[in-house]
Design a protein around this motif. Structure first.
Motif, PDB file in Angstrom:
ATOM      1  N   PHE A   1      73.732  86.257  35.248  1.00 43.97           N
ATOM      2  CA  PHE A   1      74.014  86.687  33.893  1.00 43.97           C
ATOM      3  C   PHE A   1      75.176  87.661  33.996  1.00 43.97           C
ATOM      4  N   LEU A   2      76.340  87.234  33.509  1.00 39.07           N
ATOM      5  CA  LEU A   2      77.576  87.977  33.716  1.00 39.07           C
ATOM      6  C   LEU A   2      78.147  88.440  32.387  1.00 39.07           C
ATOM      7  N   ILE A   3      78.344  89.734  32.268  1.00 41.33           N
ATOM      8  CA  ILE A   3      79.017  90.311  31.106  1.00 41.33           C
ATOM      9  C   ILE A   3      80.386  90.769  31.571  1.00 41.33           C
ATOM     10  N   VAL A   4      81.426  90.273  30.911  1.00 43.15           N
ATOM     11  CA  VAL A   4      82.799  90.647  31.229  1.00 43.15           C
ATOM     12  C   VAL A   4      83.268  91.574  30.112  1.00 43.15           C
ATOM     13  N   ASP A   5      83.489  92.826  30.460  1.00 44.32           N
ATOM     14  CA  ASP A   5      83.875  93.847  29.486  1.00 44.32           C
ATOM     15  C   ASP A   5      85.388  94.009  29.512  1.00 44.32           C
ATOM     16  N   LEU A   6      86.040  93.549  28.454  1.00 49.38           N
ATOM     17  CA  LEU A   6      87.502  93.598  28.360  1.00 49.38           C
ATOM     18  C   LEU A   6      87.982  94.686  27.401  1.00 49.38           C
ATOM     19  N   ARG A   7      87.130  95.609  27.023  1.00 47.35           N
ATOM     20  CA  ARG A   7      87.535  96.627  26.043  1.00 47.35           C
ATOM     21  C   ARG A   7      88.658  97.519  26.547  1.00 47.35           C
ATOM     22  N   ALA A   8      88.783  97.704  27.861  1.00 41.69           N
ATOM     23  CA  ALA A   8      89.839  98.560  28.407  1.00 41.69           C
ATOM     24  C   ALA A   8      91.086  97.775  28.792  1.00 41.69           C
ATOM     25  N   VAL A   9      91.112  96.478  28.512  1.00 45.15           N
ATOM     26  CA  VAL A   9      92.288  95.655  28.813  1.00 45.15           C
ATOM     27  C   VAL A   9      93.316  95.884  27.711  1.00 45.15           C
ATOM     28  N   THR A  10      94.530  96.265  28.103  1.00 45.84           N
ATOM     29  CA  THR A  10      95.579  96.563  27.131  1.00 45.84           C
ATOM     30  C   THR A  10      96.428  95.352  26.771  1.00 45.84           C
ATOM     31  N   PHE A  11      96.468  94.359  27.649  1.00 43.46           N
ATOM     32  CA  PHE A  11      97.217  93.124  27.400  1.00 43.46           C
ATOM     33  C   PHE A  11      96.535  91.994  28.150  1.00 43.46           C
ATOM     34  N   MET A  12      96.450  90.828  27.505  1.00 46.90           N
ATOM     35  CA  MET A  12      95.841  89.669  28.152  1.00 46.90           C
ATOM     36  C   MET A  12      96.584  88.426  27.695  1.00 46.90           C
ATOM     37  N   ASP A  13      96.990  87.585  28.669  1.00 45.55           N
ATOM     38  CA  ASP A  13      97.594  86.310  28.293  1.00 45.55           C
ATOM     39  C   ASP A  13      96.660  85.177  28.727  1.00 45.55           C
ATOM     40  N   GLY A  14      97.075  83.962  28.481  1.00 40.72           N
ATOM     41  CA  GLY A  14      96.239  82.798  28.722  1.00 40.72           C
ATOM     42  C   GLY A  14      95.867  82.558  30.170  1.00 40.72           C
ATOM     43  N   SER A  15      96.558  83.172  31.112  1.00 41.36           N
ATOM     44  CA  SER A  15      96.233  82.951  32.523  1.00 41.36           C
ATOM     45  C   SER A  15      94.841  83.473  32.877  1.00 41.36           C
TER      46      SER A  15
ATOM     47  N   ALA B   1      84.077  80.840  35.625  1.00 41.26           N
ATOM     48  CA  ALA B   1      82.878  81.680  35.748  1.00 41.26           C
ATOM     49  C   ALA B   1      81.786  81.171  34.822  1.00 41.26           C
ATOM     50  N   ARG B   2      82.154  80.798  33.604  1.00 41.66           N
ATOM     51  CA  ARG B   2      81.172  80.278  32.651  1.00 41.66           C
ATOM     52  C   ARG B   2      80.547  78.990  33.166  1.00 41.66           C
ATOM     53  N   GLU B   3      81.363  78.100  33.669  1.00 47.17           N
ATOM     54  CA  GLU B   3      80.859  76.819  34.174  1.00 47.17           C
ATOM     55  C   GLU B   3      79.894  77.049  35.337  1.00 47.17           C
ATOM     56  N   ASP B   4      80.278  77.920  36.261  1.00 54.92           N
ATOM     57  CA  ASP B   4      79.419  78.213  37.413  1.00 54.92           C
ATOM     58  C   ASP B   4      78.099  78.836  36.969  1.00 54.92           C
ATOM     59  N   CYS B   5      78.164  79.809  36.082  1.00 52.67           N
ATOM     60  CA  CYS B   5      76.947  80.476  35.617  1.00 52.67           C
ATOM     61  C   CYS B   5      76.042  79.509  34.851  1.00 52.67           C
ATOM     62  N   CYS B   6      76.617  78.670  34.004  1.00 56.52           N
ATOM     63  CA  CYS B   6      75.819  77.703  33.253  1.00 56.52           C
ATOM     64  C   CYS B   6      75.174  76.686  34.186  1.00 56.52           C
TER      65      CYS B   6
ATOM     66  N   VAL C   1      77.812  83.579  30.709  1.00 60.28           N
ATOM     67  CA  VAL C   1      78.878  84.579  30.712  1.00 60.28           C
ATOM     68  C   VAL C   1      79.088  84.994  29.263  1.00 60.28           C
ATOM     69  N   ARG C   2      79.152  86.294  29.026  1.00 55.86           N
ATOM     70  CA  ARG C   2      79.425  86.813  27.684  1.00 55.86           C
ATOM     71  C   ARG C   2      80.543  87.834  27.801  1.00 55.86           C
ATOM     72  N   VAL C   3      81.452  87.789  26.824  1.00 56.29           N
ATOM     73  CA  VAL C   3      82.654  88.613  26.880  1.00 56.29           C
ATOM     74  C   VAL C   3      82.606  89.690  25.792  1.00 56.29           C
ATOM     75  N   VAL C   4      82.826  90.923  26.212  1.00 60.06           N
ATOM     76  CA  VAL C   4      82.888  92.071  25.308  1.00 60.06           C
ATOM     77  C   VAL C   4      84.357  92.430  25.141  1.00 60.06           C
ATOM     78  N   HIS C   5      84.828  92.454  23.901  1.00 59.93           N
ATOM     79  CA  HIS C   5      86.206  92.875  23.642  1.00 59.93           C
ATOM     80  C   HIS C   5      86.315  93.371  22.209  1.00 59.93           C
ATOM     81  N   ASP C   6      87.351  94.156  21.960  1.00 60.51           N
ATOM     82  CA  ASP C   6      87.515  94.725  20.625  1.00 60.51           C
ATOM     83  C   ASP C   6      88.945  94.658  20.094  1.00 60.51           C
ATOM     84  N   ARG C   7      89.854  94.057  20.825  1.00 63.61           N
ATOM     85  CA  ARG C   7      91.248  93.975  20.378  1.00 63.61           C
ATOM     86  C   ARG C   7      91.496  92.672  19.621  1.00 63.61           C
TER      87      ARG C   7
END
Length: 169
Positions: free
Chosen positions: A90-104, A112-117, A123-129
């Motif tokens: 059970f993986l939570i990926v917290d991206l709230r402190a990420v200042t920039f993210m591109d498609g890579s 990660a989602r495929e492996d966990c499933c 896999v659940r993603v936390v983000h606020d931007r």
């Protein structure tokens, strides 16, 4: 843009899970995490569900800085490290402190989602931007990765839009 990725922190926490997924696990964290953030993250998670006597591995990967083509390898490695071992993850990926993210960064998240499933986890993603939400929408991944406002909401499977709707006016 030159990427700057501050190494993710991974935390394994003993948390309640439904009986069908219960497996004994030990608490494990890196030395730096134990000193710097193990207690605040565990306190933020609080009581996690209706089965306080049943536990499994919850792994929280927190990323900082920029996630782009120059930093995605380190991010992918952190996600792989968090999924080591066997059994459900059970993986939570917290991206709230990420200042920039591109498609890579989406490739490693999808892997990660495929492996966990495949291992009966998630896999659940936390983000606020808004830019992160836009990236997931443009890639057609909003259904696979709904937005969670906090790690606790992610553990309890309360997406941000549902959490906002449930708050009193």
């Amino acid at each position: 843009m030159t990427g700057r990725y501050l190494h993710a922190r991974t935390l394994l926490v003993r948390q309640p899970v439904p009986p069908a997924l219960s497996v004994l696990s030990c608490f494990r964290a890196t030395e730096a995490l134990r000193k710097a953030t193990a207690t605040p993250v565990a306190e933020e998670m609080g009581h996690m569900g209706p089965h306080p006597d049943l536990f499994d591995k919850l792994r929280v990967v927190t990323a900082d800085g920029e996630l782009d083509l120059t930093t995605v390898r380190a991010f992918a490695r952190d996600l792989e490290d968090a999924r080591h071992g066997s059994g459900p993850v059970f993986l939570i990926v917290d991206l709230r402190a990420v200042t920039f993210m591109d498609g890579s960064a989406l490739g490693p998240l999808c892997a990660a989602r495929e492996d966990c499933c495949d291992r009966l986890g998630w896999v659940r993603v936390v983000h606020d931007r808004p830019s992160t939400a836009l990236l997931f929408r443009a890639a057609g991944l909003l259904e696979r990765f709904p937005r969670y406002a906090s790690p606790q909401d992610a553990w309890q499977d309360v997406p941000a839009d549902r959490a906002m709707a449930q708050r009193p006016a």
